[in-house]
Design a protein around this motif. Structure first.
Motif, mmCIF file in Angstrom:
data_model
loop_
_atom_site.group_PDB
_atom_site.id
_atom_site.type_symbol
_atom_site.label_atom_id
_atom_site.label_comp_id
_atom_site.label_asym_id
_atom_site.label_seq_id
_atom_site.Cartn_x
_atom_site.Cartn_y
_atom_site.Cartn_z
ATOM 1 N N ALA A 106 -27.425 -5.784 -39.486
ATOM 2 C CA ALA A 106 -27.371 -4.675 -38.527
ATOM 3 C C ALA A 106 -25.966 -4.576 -37.966
ATOM 4 O O ALA A 106 -25.395 -5.573 -37.511
ATOM 5 N N ALA A 107 -25.388 -3.383 -38.013
ATOM 6 C CA ALA A 107 -24.059 -3.131 -37.448
ATOM 7 C C ALA A 107 -24.202 -2.179 -36.271
ATOM 8 O O ALA A 107 -24.869 -1.147 -36.376
ATOM 9 N N THR A 108 -23.585 -2.530 -35.161
ATOM 10 C CA THR A 108 -23.680 -1.715 -33.951
ATOM 11 C C THR A 108 -22.312 -1.579 -33.305
ATOM 12 O O THR A 108 -21.420 -2.410 -33.517
ATOM 13 N N ASN A 109 -22.161 -0.541 -32.503
ATOM 14 C CA ASN A 109 -20.967 -0.389 -31.676
ATOM 15 C C ASN A 109 -21.102 -1.246 -30.421
ATOM 16 O O ASN A 109 -22.166 -1.272 -29.794
ATOM 17 N N GLN A 110 -20.029 -1.924 -30.061
ATOM 18 C CA GLN A 110 -20.015 -2.612 -28.777
ATOM 19 C C GLN A 110 -19.871 -1.566 -27.675
ATOM 20 O O GLN A 110 -19.211 -0.543 -27.857
ATOM 21 N N SER A 111 -20.450 -1.832 -26.542
ATOM 22 C CA SER A 111 -20.384 -0.891 -25.420
ATOM 23 C C SER A 111 -19.428 -1.423 -24.354
ATOM 24 O O SER A 111 -19.818 -2.147 -23.444
ATOM 25 N N GLY A 112 -18.146 -1.082 -24.502
ATOM 26 C CA GLY A 112 -17.147 -1.490 -23.524
ATOM 27 C C GLY A 112 -16.844 -2.983 -23.580
ATOM 28 O O GLY A 112 -17.284 -3.702 -24.465
ATOM 29 N N GLY A 113 -16.061 -3.443 -22.627
ATOM 30 C CA GLY A 113 -15.705 -4.850 -22.549
ATOM 31 C C GLY A 113 -14.509 -5.196 -23.414
ATOM 32 O O GLY A 113 -13.875 -4.335 -24.039
ATOM 33 N N SER A 114 -14.189 -6.483 -23.455
ATOM 34 C CA SER A 114 -13.038 -6.953 -24.220
ATOM 35 C C SER A 114 -13.273 -6.780 -25.705
ATOM 36 O O SER A 114 -14.388 -6.999 -26.204
ATOM 37 N N ALA A 115 -12.217 -6.408 -26.416
ATOM 38 C CA ALA A 115 -12.298 -6.270 -27.858
ATOM 39 C C ALA A 115 -12.189 -7.651 -28.513
ATOM 40 O O ALA A 115 -11.934 -8.660 -27.852
ATOM 41 N N GLN A 116 -12.366 -7.699 -29.817
ATOM 42 C CA GLN A 116 -12.320 -8.967 -30.534
ATOM 43 C C GLN A 116 -10.928 -9.580 -30.512
ATOM 44 O O GLN A 116 -10.774 -10.775 -30.287
ATOM 45 N N PHE A 117 -9.898 -8.782 -30.754
ATOM 46 C CA PHE A 117 -8.560 -9.343 -30.923
ATOM 47 C C PHE A 117 -7.709 -9.202 -29.664
ATOM 48 O O PHE A 117 -7.131 -10.176 -29.203
ATOM 49 N N SER A 118 -7.604 -8.042 -29.125
ATOM 50 C CA SER A 118 -6.881 -7.827 -27.868
ATOM 51 C C SER A 118 -7.264 -6.458 -27.334
ATOM 52 O O SER A 118 -7.752 -5.609 -28.072
ATOM 53 N N GLY A 119 -7.022 -6.256 -26.041
ATOM 54 C CA GLY A 119 -7.359 -4.973 -25.451
ATOM 55 C C GLY A 119 -8.846 -4.850 -25.181
ATOM 56 O O GLY A 119 -9.590 -5.840 -25.162
ATOM 57 N N SER A 120 -9.285 -3.616 -24.971
ATOM 58 C CA SER A 120 -10.675 -3.351 -24.599
ATOM 59 C C SER A 120 -11.287 -2.296 -25.501
ATOM 60 O O SER A 120 -10.604 -1.365 -25.949
ATOM 61 N N ASP A 121 -12.578 -2.451 -25.758
ATOM 62 C CA ASP A 121 -13.334 -1.447 -26.498
ATOM 63 C C ASP A 121 -13.386 -0.164 -25.673
ATOM 64 O O ASP A 121 -13.798 -0.183 -24.514
ATOM 65 N N SER A 122 -12.958 0.953 -26.264
ATOM 66 C CA SER A 122 -12.859 2.186 -25.480
ATOM 67 C C SER A 122 -13.551 3.382 -26.115
ATOM 68 O O SER A 122 -13.638 4.440 -25.495
ATOM 69 N N PHE A 123 -14.038 3.264 -27.346
ATOM 70 C CA PHE A 123 -14.803 4.368 -27.931
ATOM 71 C C PHE A 123 -15.711 3.815 -29.021
ATOM 72 O O PHE A 123 -15.560 2.672 -29.463
ATOM 73 N N ASP A 124 -16.668 4.615 -29.434
ATOM 74 C CA ASP A 124 -17.609 4.239 -30.481
ATOM 75 C C ASP A 124 -17.292 4.994 -31.758
ATOM 76 O O ASP A 124 -17.157 6.223 -31.742
ATOM 77 N N GLY A 125 -17.207 4.275 -32.857
ATOM 78 C CA GLY A 125 -17.083 4.924 -34.148
ATOM 79 C C GLY A 125 -18.393 5.617 -34.501
ATOM 80 O O GLY A 125 -19.472 5.232 -34.046
ATOM 81 N N ALA A 126 -18.311 6.648 -35.317
ATOM 82 C CA ALA A 126 -19.495 7.401 -35.739
ATOM 83 C C ALA A 126 -19.934 6.951 -37.132
ATOM 84 O O ALA A 126 -19.153 6.389 -37.899
ATOM 85 N N ASN A 127 -21.215 7.203 -37.438
ATOM 86 C CA ASN A 127 -21.741 6.966 -38.783
ATOM 87 C C ASN A 127 -21.531 5.514 -39.211
ATOM 88 O O ASN A 127 -21.077 5.235 -40.325
ATOM 89 N N VAL A 128 -21.874 4.568 -38.344
ATOM 90 C CA VAL A 128 -21.695 3.144 -38.650
ATOM 91 C C VAL A 128 -22.735 2.714 -39.680
ATOM 92 O O VAL A 128 -23.923 2.999 -39.539
ATOM 93 N N ARG A 129 -22.295 2.016 -40.725
ATOM 94 C CA ARG A 129 -23.195 1.615 -41.797
ATOM 95 C C ARG A 129 -22.687 0.342 -42.462
ATOM 96 O O ARG A 129 -21.529 -0.044 -42.278
ATOM 97 N N VAL A 130 -23.554 -0.285 -43.250
ATOM 98 C CA VAL A 130 -23.280 -1.603 -43.833
ATOM 99 C C VAL A 130 -23.297 -1.510 -45.353
ATOM 100 O O VAL A 130 -24.221 -0.918 -45.941
ATOM 101 N N TYR A 131 -22.302 -2.117 -45.980
ATOM 102 C CA TYR A 131 -22.257 -2.261 -47.431
ATOM 103 C C TYR A 131 -22.124 -3.741 -47.779
ATOM 104 O O TYR A 131 -21.535 -4.516 -47.026
#
Length: 375
Positions: A106-131
């Motif tokens: 399952a792949a999901t958008n994070q809802s705000g907060g610190s990003a994985q590498f640096s900075g902060s999550d600020s938007f959601d990508g569309a059409n999230v899917r897994v291959y």
């Protein structure tokens, strides 16, 4: 496909050459369901005479230890363009259990907060899917398999999984796009399961149900195989330990062009030969158009500029000049530039001056100048 398996030893050298991402791995621990038997033997004497040996045997069944690890292989945020489709983040899912398992993905958008590498999550990508990597060539390609599960991952095996998303805020039209520097963090979760069906004979799967662990208060059955969750927590996603799943995150970071355009005009001559020419009928006006890309921005490609000559003016043939240096406050000079042509840069039918600049990198400037006479 980064899939490691104990049966790989039977694969020929030719197969390894065409699928270098398949590597051999040993199973993790004693296989679940195995019987471990131990026998004790007792020898003794009576009156100095050896008696018949007595023995006792104990057998118990190895329980199933469920442990999965998800990790990103991205070393930093994946650089993407505003509006880009099929942007790819890359993960591995490793079966550290002592049994072959399926895994729901399952792949999901994070809802705000610190990003994985640096900075902060600020938007959601569309059409999230897994291959799932299935074509044997590292890196996502369109013939890899979109899937909701991994099927039949042997103990110790690792599969490569891609999370794709489109870098748009809303479809529009016109589409709303994220701004330069914005970050979208995605989370991939793998949950131990059974019953997934293979897709096309690959490790990509569909269906399946999450497995449950044997209730902790249940007595250990010596002849039965219990299931014990042994997975670690992944706090950034809210995942807890010992729940039969694991997660990891990666980031997309938007690197957009930051173009600015300025247009200047100056009167270069009038029909009465004024020292300081005025904008009277018959005067020639020179336009200077300056397009710049800001520092730190992504390179802008195929930058198409068009300018319709006002109906009150007439284009001066042969006056287009490209990429001359800008001289404040209002002049595109001939320094470093080259002459355009009426054939390439002027459409008489629409009275439009135009040019397409192949690229404008960060901190770079492109200019276009042309002249028109006031009617």
């Amino acid at each position: 496909m980064m899939l490691r398996s104990k049966w790989l030893a039977a694969v020929s050298g030719i197969s390894l050459a065409v699928a270098p991402s398949v590597v051999q791995a040993a199973p993790v621990g004693t296989a679940a369901g195995s019987d471990i038997t131990n026998t004790v033997q007792v020898d003794y004497k009576v009156g100095g005479v050896s008696q018949t040996q007595v023995s006792a045997t104990d057998t118990f069944k190895v329980d199933r230890k469920v442990n999965v690890t998800v990790a990103t292989t991205d070393a930093s945020a994946v650089s993407v363009s505003p509006g880009q489709t099929d942007a790819v983040t890359t993960f591995t899912v490793t079966n550290n259990s002592n049994a072959t398992l399926d895994f729901l993905l399952a792949a999901t958008n994070q809802s705000g907060g610190s990003a994985q590498f640096s900075g902060s999550d600020s938007f959601d990508g569309a059409n999230v899917r897994v291959y799932v990597e299935t074509n044997g060539t590292p890196g996502w390609q369109t013939d890899d398999t979109q899937a909701g599960a991994l099927a039949g991952i042997a103990s110790g095996d690792t599969a490569t999984v891609y999370v794709l998303a489109d870098m748009v805020l809303s479809a529009g039209p016109p589409a709303a796009l994220p701004t330069n520097g914005s970050i979208a963090t995605v989370v991939l979760t793998a949950t131990a399961a059974s019953g997934a069906s293979q897709i096309g004979g690959t490790v990509a799967g569909s269906g399946g149900s999450a497995i449950s662990q044997t209730p902790p208060g249940t007595a250990n059955g010596q002849t039965t195989m219990e299931t014990v969750f042994a997975d670690a927590a992944y706090a950034p996603s809210g995942d807890t330990a010992y729940n039969g799943q694991h997660a990891a995150r990666s980031d997309y970071q938007v690197a957009g062009a930051l173009l600015s355009v300025n247009k200047y005009s100056r009167v270069v001559s009038d029909p009465v030969g004024s020292t300081n020419p005025r904008s009277i009928p018959g005067a020639v006006v020179e336009y200077c158009i300056v397009v710049s890309n800001a520092s730190g921005a992504a390179t802008a490609a195929d930058v198409a500029l068009s300018d319709v000559v006002p109906t009150e003016m007439t284009f001066v043939s042969g006056s287009v000049y490209l990429d001359g240096a800008f001289s404040a406050p209002d002049t595109c000079t001939s320094s470093g530039g080259s002459a355009g042509s009426d054939a390439a840069n002027y459409n008489a039918g629409t009275t439009t001056v135009s040019n397409t600049f192949a690229s404008i990198a960060a901190t770079e400037t492109r200019t276009l100048r042309f002249q028109a006479t006031i009617n």
